[in-house]
Design a protein around this motif. Structure first.
Motif, mmCIF file in Angstrom:
data_model
loop_
_atom_site.group_PDB
_atom_site.id
_atom_site.type_symbol
_atom_site.label_atom_id
_atom_site.label_comp_id
_atom_site.label_asym_id
_atom_site.label_seq_id
_atom_site.Cartn_x
_atom_site.Cartn_y
_atom_site.Cartn_z
ATOM 1 N N ALA A 196 -13.036 60.779 -22.658
ATOM 2 C CA ALA A 196 -13.607 61.069 -24.019
ATOM 3 C C ALA A 196 -12.011 60.941 -24.903
ATOM 4 O O ALA A 196 -11.001 61.051 -24.704
ATOM 5 C CB ALA A 196 -13.996 62.667 -24.111
ATOM 6 N N ASP A 197 -12.524 60.355 -26.473
ATOM 7 C CA ASP A 197 -11.142 60.625 -26.822
ATOM 8 C C ASP A 197 -10.363 61.397 -27.143
ATOM 9 O O ASP A 197 -11.602 62.194 -27.248
ATOM 10 C CB ASP A 197 -12.037 59.250 -28.642
ATOM 11 C CG ASP A 197 -12.935 58.264 -27.792
ATOM 12 O OD1 ASP A 197 -11.965 57.390 -27.032
ATOM 13 O OD2 ASP A 197 -13.116 57.722 -28.678
ATOM 14 N N ASP A 198 -9.317 61.323 -27.949
ATOM 15 C CA ASP A 198 -8.512 62.116 -28.905
ATOM 16 C C ASP A 198 -8.177 61.948 -29.589
ATOM 17 O O ASP A 198 -7.351 61.442 -29.855
ATOM 18 C CB ASP A 198 -7.268 63.006 -27.530
ATOM 19 C CG ASP A 198 -6.626 64.204 -27.715
ATOM 20 O OD1 ASP A 198 -6.617 64.300 -29.041
ATOM 21 O OD2 ASP A 198 -6.079 65.218 -26.912
ATOM 22 N N LYS A 199 -9.275 62.424 -30.836
ATOM 23 C CA LYS A 199 -8.733 61.890 -31.631
ATOM 24 C C LYS A 199 -7.669 62.669 -32.877
ATOM 25 O O LYS A 199 -7.234 61.779 -33.179
ATOM 26 C CB LYS A 199 -10.281 61.942 -33.287
ATOM 27 C CG LYS A 199 -10.828 61.192 -32.048
ATOM 28 C CD LYS A 199 -12.163 60.798 -33.564
ATOM 29 C CE LYS A 199 -14.201 60.359 -32.644
ATOM 30 N NZ LYS A 199 -14.894 60.606 -33.425
ATOM 31 N N GLY A 200 -7.202 63.538 -32.316
ATOM 32 C CA GLY A 200 -6.726 64.141 -33.152
ATOM 33 C C GLY A 200 -4.648 63.754 -32.960
ATOM 34 O O GLY A 200 -4.317 63.380 -34.018
ATOM 35 N N ALA A 201 -5.405 64.086 -31.515
ATOM 36 C CA ALA A 201 -3.680 63.126 -31.068
ATOM 37 C C ALA A 201 -3.092 61.628 -31.092
ATOM 38 O O ALA A 201 -2.459 62.017 -31.560
ATOM 39 C CB ALA A 201 -3.702 63.502 -28.992
ATOM 40 N N TYR A 316 -5.717 57.547 -26.275
ATOM 41 C CA TYR A 316 -6.187 58.915 -26.896
ATOM 42 C C TYR A 316 -7.408 58.181 -27.462
ATOM 43 O O TYR A 316 -8.073 58.789 -27.428
ATOM 44 C CB TYR A 316 -5.214 58.785 -27.613
ATOM 45 C CG TYR A 316 -4.196 59.510 -27.288
ATOM 46 C CD1 TYR A 316 -4.112 60.486 -26.772
ATOM 47 C CD2 TYR A 316 -2.837 59.008 -27.892
ATOM 48 C CE1 TYR A 316 -3.016 61.060 -26.436
ATOM 49 C CE2 TYR A 316 -1.567 59.489 -27.964
ATOM 50 C CZ TYR A 316 -1.722 60.649 -26.713
ATOM 51 O OH TYR A 316 -0.351 61.583 -27.049
ATOM 52 N N LEU A 373 2.260 65.523 -29.094
ATOM 53 C CA LEU A 373 1.422 64.976 -28.125
ATOM 54 C C LEU A 373 1.415 65.452 -26.335
ATOM 55 O O LEU A 373 2.761 65.571 -26.251
ATOM 56 C CB LEU A 373 1.756 63.610 -28.221
ATOM 57 C CG LEU A 373 1.580 62.830 -29.897
ATOM 58 C CD1 LEU A 373 1.887 61.923 -29.662
ATOM 59 C CD2 LEU A 373 0.197 63.493 -30.429
ATOM 60 N N PRO A 376 -1.411 61.458 -21.930
ATOM 61 C CA PRO A 376 -2.607 61.324 -21.665
ATOM 62 C C PRO A 376 -3.167 60.151 -20.620
ATOM 63 O O PRO A 376 -2.169 60.331 -19.979
ATOM 64 C CB PRO A 376 -3.197 60.313 -22.602
ATOM 65 C CG PRO A 376 -1.975 59.447 -22.949
ATOM 66 C CD PRO A 376 -1.094 60.840 -23.491
ATOM 67 N N THR A 409 -16.083 59.262 -17.500
ATOM 68 C CA THR A 409 -14.918 60.601 -17.713
ATOM 69 C C THR A 409 -14.519 60.514 -15.843
ATOM 70 O O THR A 409 -15.087 60.437 -15.373
ATOM 71 C CB THR A 409 -15.121 61.518 -17.923
ATOM 72 O OG1 THR A 409 -15.704 61.902 -18.989
ATOM 73 C CG2 THR A 409 -14.001 62.531 -17.984
#
Length: 425
Positions: A196-201, A316, A373, A376, A409
């Motif tokens: 899954a994407d971690d847009k905040g990071a 990310y 951060l 990942p 995933t």
């Protein structure tokens, strides 16, 4: 094809492309001398190449996220070279601007897809990605030498000879693309399982890259002049300082990958930025030849995280690796470069030393952002049996390692987590 050979070819191809990023600024003195362009006119030419290229890279990233386009590597390389080669043939300012813009689009088209292909060819090795980034750094640094060697001997009419690196680079990437495609066609192949994407990071890391870009572009623009105007300075000393700044980048790119293989990307980038702050302060304040030591430390500190940030961005945003590459390689660099005119205005109003002092704070901001951060989970570069052929969108046969990663995933590899440092688990 062995991984080392693939990365070597991609690195050489990267050098051939990034020659054209440095070639535009190197042509400026010849445009002024032969065509009597004003400073404003040549500034427009440089802006057309750099800004268009940087802003267009995320656009190409979005496109390659929708449909794999490995053919952009040779085509983008050729466009980058043809645009620069034709820019010297016409005295028309509009045509010169158009040709330089074509080169910028070619450079923009190359980078997001090449970053993805290099990641696949590297099998997830941070060291290999460091070597890939090294090629681009060397290409940029050698651009002034190439342009001067060609144009200074016969004028702008010899600019078509500058297409030679593009011809070489477009050929160098073809064996890698064929090998990656053939590996999966023949049976099991390398593929990435995306999470899954971690847009905040990703946003926080991109802000850190912007801060890094402000420092590097600011020093690249004003370092030679600053050293030249210091007590005991000279034009030779200024040139030497700029050479050290670029040379340290070559070392830092490779060193960053090796360190990350052992201690993790986030930790290495964080410590690099922590070192960079005092190093920049040394450049600004330390007198005499000792200043060159701090220039080298600054260069290494800023370049160690460079290739790591590209792969971090891809991890990310694992479902949008093209967009991630376009932003980290393009947009964040151009935004950072917008600070240079502000530094120049502050220098005109005060002094160059005063104008460079804010750069000391930029690595500290990058360090603070990297403290937030996570490391990942890297993609699973696992063998995949493709089975029956399934025609891919890129028109290159089966959906292979050159196509998009599987959108599923993947659980972390628990068997390896015990061998990693705590912040990598």
């Amino acid at each position: 094809m062995p991984r080392n050979r693939s990365i070597l070819l991609l690195s050489l191809g990267h050098a051939c492309v990034d020659v054209y990023q440095g070639a535009v600024a190197s042509l400026v003195p010849f445009f002024v001398a032969e065509r009597a362009y004003s400073y404003a006119a040549v500034s427009g030419i440089v802006l057309a190449a750099s800004l268009l290229s940087s802003v267009a890279q995320p656009v190409f990233g979005l496109l390659t996220d929708r449909r794999a386009m490995p053919w952009l590597l040779p085509v983008g390389t050729l466009l980058g070279g043809v645009g620069i080669a034709l820019s010297g043939l016409s005295g028309s300012y509009a045509l010169t601007l158009a040709f330089v813009a074509v080169s910028g689009v070619g450079v923009a088209a190359y980078h997001p897809e090449s970053a993805r292909v290099a990641r696949l060819a590297s099998g997830g090795s941070h060291s290999a990605m460091g070597w890939f980034s090294l090629g681009g750094n060397l290409g940029f640094a050698t651009a002034p030498l190439l342009v001067t060697a060609v144009v200074a001997t016969g004028g702008l009419r010899l600019s078509p000879l500058l297409v030679v690196p593009a011809l070489a680079g477009s050929v160098l990437c073809l064996p890698v693309l064929r090998a990656l495609d053939r590996t999966v066609r023949g049976g099991p192949g390398t593929a990435m399982a995306a999470g899954a994407d971690d847009k905040g990071a990703f946003v926080r890391m991109s802000l850190a890259v912007v801060c890094r870009s402000v420092v590097f572009v600011g020093l690249s623009t004003f370092l030679a002049l600053y050293v030249q105007r210091r007590p005991g300075g000279s034009e030779a000393a200024g040139t030497a300082a700029l050479f050290v700044l670029y040379l340290g980048g070559a070392v830092g790119s490779v060193l960053g990958g090796r360190l990350a293989d052992r201690w993790g990307r986030v930790a290495v980038a964080r410590w690099s930025y922590l070192v960079s702050g005092p190093a920049v302060a040394g450049v600004v304040f330390v007198p005499g030849p000792a200043m060159f030591v701090f220039v080298a430390l600054t260069s290494a500190g800023l370049y160690v995280p460079f290739s790591l940030q590209v792969t971090l961005g891809q991890d990310y945003l694992p479902t949008r690796v093209g967009t991630a590459g376009g932003i980290t390689l393009g947009l964040t660099v151009s935004i950072g470069g917008l600070a240079s005119p502000l530094i120049g205005r502050l220098a005109d109003a005060t002094s160059l030393r005063t104008a460079l002092m804010p750069l000391i704070l930029m690595p500290a901001l990058s360090w603070l952002l990297f403290r937030t951060l996570p490391e990942p989970t890297p993609p699973n570069f696992a063998a995949q049996d493709t089975g029956a052929p399934d025609t891919g969108a890129a028109g290159m046969g089966p959906v292979t390692a050159l196509e998009h990663p599987r959108r599923e995933t993947s659980e972390p590899d628990r068997s390896r987590s015990a061998d990693r440092p705590p912040e990598l688990r």
